[in-house]
Design a protein around this motif. Sequence first.
Motif, short mmCIF file in Angstrom:
data_model
loop_
_atom_site.label_atom_id
_atom_site.label_comp_id
_atom_site.label_asym_id
_atom_site.label_seq_id
_atom_site.Cartn_x
_atom_site.Cartn_y
_atom_site.Cartn_z
N GLU A 159 0.71 -1.24 0.39
CA GLU A 159 0.69 -0.51 -0.12
C GLU A 159 1.27 1.42 0.13
OE1 GLU A 159 -3.24 -0.18 0.13
OE2 GLU A 159 -2.69 -2.15 0.00
N SER A 160 2.26 1.43 0.38
CA SER A 160 2.42 1.60 0.78
C SER A 160 3.40 2.61 -0.06
CB SER A 160 4.17 2.38 1.28
OG SER A 160 5.27 1.20 0.70
N LEU A 161 3.29 1.59 -2.10
CA LEU A 161 4.03 2.29 -3.12
C LEU A 161 2.78 2.54 -3.95
CD1 LEU A 161 5.89 -0.34 -3.93
CD2 LEU A 161 6.77 2.08 -3.15
N LYS A 162 1.65 2.49 -3.76
CA LYS A 162 -0.24 3.18 -4.21
C LYS A 162 0.05 4.53 -3.92
CE LYS A 162 -2.48 -1.60 -4.44
NZ LYS A 162 -3.42 -2.56 -3.88
N THR A 163 0.39 4.97 -2.63
CA THR A 163 -0.54 6.36 -1.69
C THR A 163 0.59 7.62 -2.85
OG1 THR A 163 1.84 5.80 -0.17
CG2 THR A 163 -0.33 5.30 0.58
N VAL A 164 1.65 6.97 -3.54
CA VAL A 164 2.61 7.87 -3.90
C VAL A 164 1.11 8.32 -5.49
CG1 VAL A 164 4.26 8.42 -5.88
CG2 VAL A 164 4.33 6.90 -4.02
N PRO A 165 1.65 9.33 -6.16
CA PRO A 165 0.23 9.73 -6.88
C PRO A 165 0.92 9.40 -7.86
CG PRO A 165 0.45 11.91 -4.78
CD PRO A 165 1.97 10.79 -4.52
N GLN A 166 -0.70 9.08 -8.61
CA GLN A 166 -0.05 8.86 -10.20
C GLN A 166 0.42 9.94 -11.02
OE1 GLN A 166 0.37 5.86 -10.87
NE2 GLN A 166 0.35 6.09 -13.48
N SER A 167 0.27 11.61 -10.47
CA SER A 167 0.98 12.59 -11.17
C SER A 167 2.62 12.95 -10.75
CB SER A 167 0.54 13.96 -10.34
OG SER A 167 0.07 14.17 -9.22
N TYR A 168 3.11 12.31 -9.70
CA TYR A 168 4.52 12.14 -9.87
C TYR A 168 5.37 11.33 -11.33
CZ TYR A 168 4.38 14.13 -5.37
OH TYR A 168 3.78 14.90 -4.21
N ARG A 169 4.09 10.18 -11.15
CA ARG A 169 5.07 9.29 -12.20
C ARG A 169 4.27 9.88 -13.56
NH1 ARG A 169 1.49 6.21 -8.49
NH2 ARG A 169 2.87 4.14 -7.85
N GLU A 170 3.33 10.49 -14.15
CA GLU A 170 3.55 10.90 -15.29
C GLU A 170 4.83 11.89 -15.17
OE1 GLU A 170 -0.69 12.01 -15.24
OE2 GLU A 170 -1.51 9.90 -14.54
N GLY A 171 4.53 12.82 -14.41
CA GLY A 171 5.52 13.39 -14.08
C GLY A 171 7.00 13.79 -14.54
N ALA A 172 7.66 12.33 -14.07
CA ALA A 172 8.42 11.56 -14.81
C ALA A 172 8.69 11.32 -15.66
CB ALA A 172 9.04 10.58 -13.76
N LEU A 173 7.58 10.35 -16.14
CA LEU A 173 7.62 9.97 -17.40
C LEU A 173 7.57 11.07 -18.45
CD1 LEU A 173 5.96 6.65 -16.95
CD2 LEU A 173 8.19 6.83 -16.90
N GLY A 174 7.33 11.93 -18.23
CA GLY A 174 7.78 13.24 -19.18
C GLY A 174 8.23 13.97 -19.17
N LEU A 175 8.87 13.99 -18.58
CA LEU A 175 10.84 14.82 -18.76
C LEU A 175 11.36 14.11 -19.15
CD1 LEU A 175 10.69 15.56 -15.10
CD2 LEU A 175 10.29 17.52 -17.33
N GLY A 176 11.15 12.39 -19.58
CA GLY A 176 12.25 11.38 -20.45
C GLY A 176 12.46 10.58 -19.35
N ALA A 177 12.39 9.98 -18.12
CA ALA A 177 12.70 9.49 -17.12
C ALA A 177 12.23 7.59 -17.87
CB ALA A 177 12.88 9.42 -15.68
N GLY A 178 12.99 6.70 -17.27
CA GLY A 178 12.57 4.87 -18.02
C GLY A 178 11.95 4.63 -16.74
N LYS A 179 11.25 4.57 -17.31
CA LYS A 179 10.55 3.29 -16.04
C LYS A 179 11.28 2.78 -14.90
CE LYS A 179 6.66 0.74 -14.74
NZ LYS A 179 5.11 2.22 -14.73
N TRP A 180 12.18 2.55 -14.56
CA TRP A 180 13.05 1.82 -13.54
C TRP A 180 13.79 3.36 -12.95
CZ3 TRP A 180 13.93 -0.47 -9.88
CH2 TRP A 180 15.24 -0.89 -9.08
N ARG A 181 13.88 4.39 -13.61
CA ARG A 181 14.95 5.36 -13.03
C ARG A 181 12.94 5.93 -12.60
NH1 ARG A 181 18.95 8.99 -13.49
NH2 ARG A 181 18.36 11.20 -13.46
N MET A 182 11.89 6.13 -12.69
CA MET A 182 10.86 6.49 -12.09
C MET A 182 11.18 5.89 -11.08
SD MET A 182 7.90 5.82 -11.89
CE MET A 182 7.14 4.56 -13.08
N VAL A 183 11.05 4.97 -11.37
CA VAL A 183 10.22 3.54 -9.92
C VAL A 183 11.12 4.18 -8.96
CG1 VAL A 183 10.59 1.33 -8.78
CG2 VAL A 183 9.66 2.24 -11.25
#
Length: 279
Positions: free
Chosen positions: A156-180
């Motif tokens: 559940e601790s990973l699910k609490t991270v807002p989805q917008s954080y993931r989308e922002g990191a991916l939008g800046l060009g970060a890869g999947k593992w780098r985003m995680v």
Amino acid sequence: MNGQTLSLLRRVYNRGMRALVWLCAGLTCALLVFLIGYIFCRGIPGLTWELLSGQTSYIKNTIGILPNILNTLYIILMAMVIVLPLGVGAAIYLTEYAENRRLVSLIEFAAETLTGIPSIIFGLVGMLFFVQKMNLQAGVLAGGLTLVVILRTTQESLKTVPQSYREGALGLGAGKWRMVRTVVLPNAIDGIVTGCILAVGRIVGESAALLYTAGFGLVLNDFFTALHSSSATLTVALYVYANERGETAVAFSIATILMLLTLLINLSAVFLGRKLKKN
């Protein structure tokens, strides 16, 4: 029946239910205080240096729980070294990489179901699989592997991270593992650490699963010897002294130590969780 009568009955009902809730809360707190106080009153007088540092009657004509304290630390180390990377890795995969949501739901349901199974059944299965099938000796290794099956770091601790954080990191060009690695894990670290501390508390208080797998040995061993030698933790030693030897005073002293460890672990989880959340 007029409106004033209904209003009066409603107020009486609300006050009665509020009083009942406070009564139940007071009884629960009173029971907890009585339990802790009774254990401390019976156990603190027996907490001597000889008990904490002495070895057992198998080596000397004394009673000491130093081997049991060390065995508890060994079990904690063994279980956490295995369960931490497996638990966090599985949570990352299920939360970030798994695409089959039905399979994820099935795995989550199975994990939740496992948490409701009595731990003595895990101990029996651990004895049959690790001790008999894999020919491991009863000791810290078999006990730690059995506890790995019981323990489960929270997803559940990973699910609490807002989805917008993931989308922002991916939008800046970060890869999947780098985003995680740079976004998800740092924002979920407080929940992961709290879950690990609570898992340590579960290990400290576990006895049923270790009766079959870690053994009843009260001899002082080093870590590598304890891996394949019968090694009783504090909870197992409490059972041995209370039921097998009739040493009630020693059992209450061990219970006091366990209560102090449990309170310390829970307070540490709350403190670290708040501190990491704030940071």
